[in-house]
Design a protein around this motif. Structure first.
Motif: not given
Length: 278
Positions: A162-168, A174-180, A188-189, A200-206
């Protein structure tokens, strides 16, 4: 069997002061309340996981000072395995100061110099812990070499990453199952992230939290609870999402639990989660 997780991220002394209003320059003002505790995104996520029934190990850096001793003692009481926390000689443990005004307006002052950030060697020494966990949570505010090493080790060991934060560094995908990511980090995501590895992609929005996976998507609206302090809401979100997935929940069920955990956390002062009843 109790699921386990390795959390790769920040440990810090967290100091929150509430004020009715900020003093003018050159003047002093009184704080309404003071909260001083174990904090940092990595530690917050580890605390939340423990409260949700997951056994966490924390991979982080503390100084060799008395504050580090106090925080690690608290982490142990919280049910966190801290044997992979590095004690950096000569370094002061990280400090995060939050000034919180009415209405949830906040200012942060942080002292998180390079010595209290993870290096690639720190992560490589923790390889057995990462390989032995069911999930690996990687806080992307840490140096890129360290986060890449953690994600790669977890992926190669077949763990939920699970990756949490900005993908720089896009090679992380390639190594992630979940991106938040939160609103700022998500710039840009979009859904084509799923073409590069994540499931799985999880994005916080208003308007709510958006979850996207192959063949499905759902937006979970935010509830009407009064937001007191948004600090820690994302950490509770990541921990609850991970715990739900480890328990075999569907993506939609996991989305509901993550959103509820975040909502519960932002209704009180400070980023320390309280999720035992969520």
């Amino acid at each position: 069997m109790t699921p386990t997780a390795a959390v790769v991220g920040q440990l810090a002394r967290d100091l929150v002061l509430t004020v009715d209003q900020l003093p003018e320059p050159g003047r002093s003002g009184a704080a309404g309340s003071r909260h001083e505790q174990l904090g940092g995104k990595g530690a917050n996520q580890a605390v939340a996981l423990a409260q949700l029934g997951v056994r966490p190990s924390l991979i982080a850096v503390a100084g060799d000072d008395m504050i580090g001793d106090v925080l690690l003692a608290q982490a142990r009481r919280d049910g966190i395995d801290v044997r992979s926390v590095v004690r950096r000689p000569g370094a002061l443990t990280g400090l995060i100061v939050e000034i919180l005004e009415p209405g949830g307006r906040y200012r942060y002052v942080e002292h998180l110099p390079p010595p209290v950030l993870l290096g690639e060697d720190d992560v490589l020494r923790a390889r057995p812990v990462i390989e032995g966990a069911d999930a690996v949570l990687v806080q992307l505010q840490q140096p890129e070499a360290a986060t890449l090493a953690a994600a790669r080790i977890g992926h190669e060991a077949g763990k939920l990453v699970v990756l949490d934060g900005e993908i720089k560094d896009k090679s992380l995908l390639a190594y992630a199952d979940v991106v938040r990511a939160d609103e700022t980090e998500a710039a840009g995501l979009d859904e084509d992230v799923l073409d590069h590895g994540p499931k799985l992609l999880a994005l916080a929005r208003k308007d709510g939290n958006l979850f996207v996976w192959r063949g499905g998507r759902v937006t979970i609206p935010l509830d009407d609870a009064e937001v007191v302090d948004t600090t820690g809401g994302g950490d509770a979100f990541v921990a609850a999402l991970t715990a739900a997935l480890l328990a075999g929940a569907s993506y939609e069920e996991a989305a509901q639990r993550a959103t509820a955990a975040s909502a519960a956390t932002v209704t009180h002062v400070s980023g320390r989660p309280e999720l035992r009843d969520v």
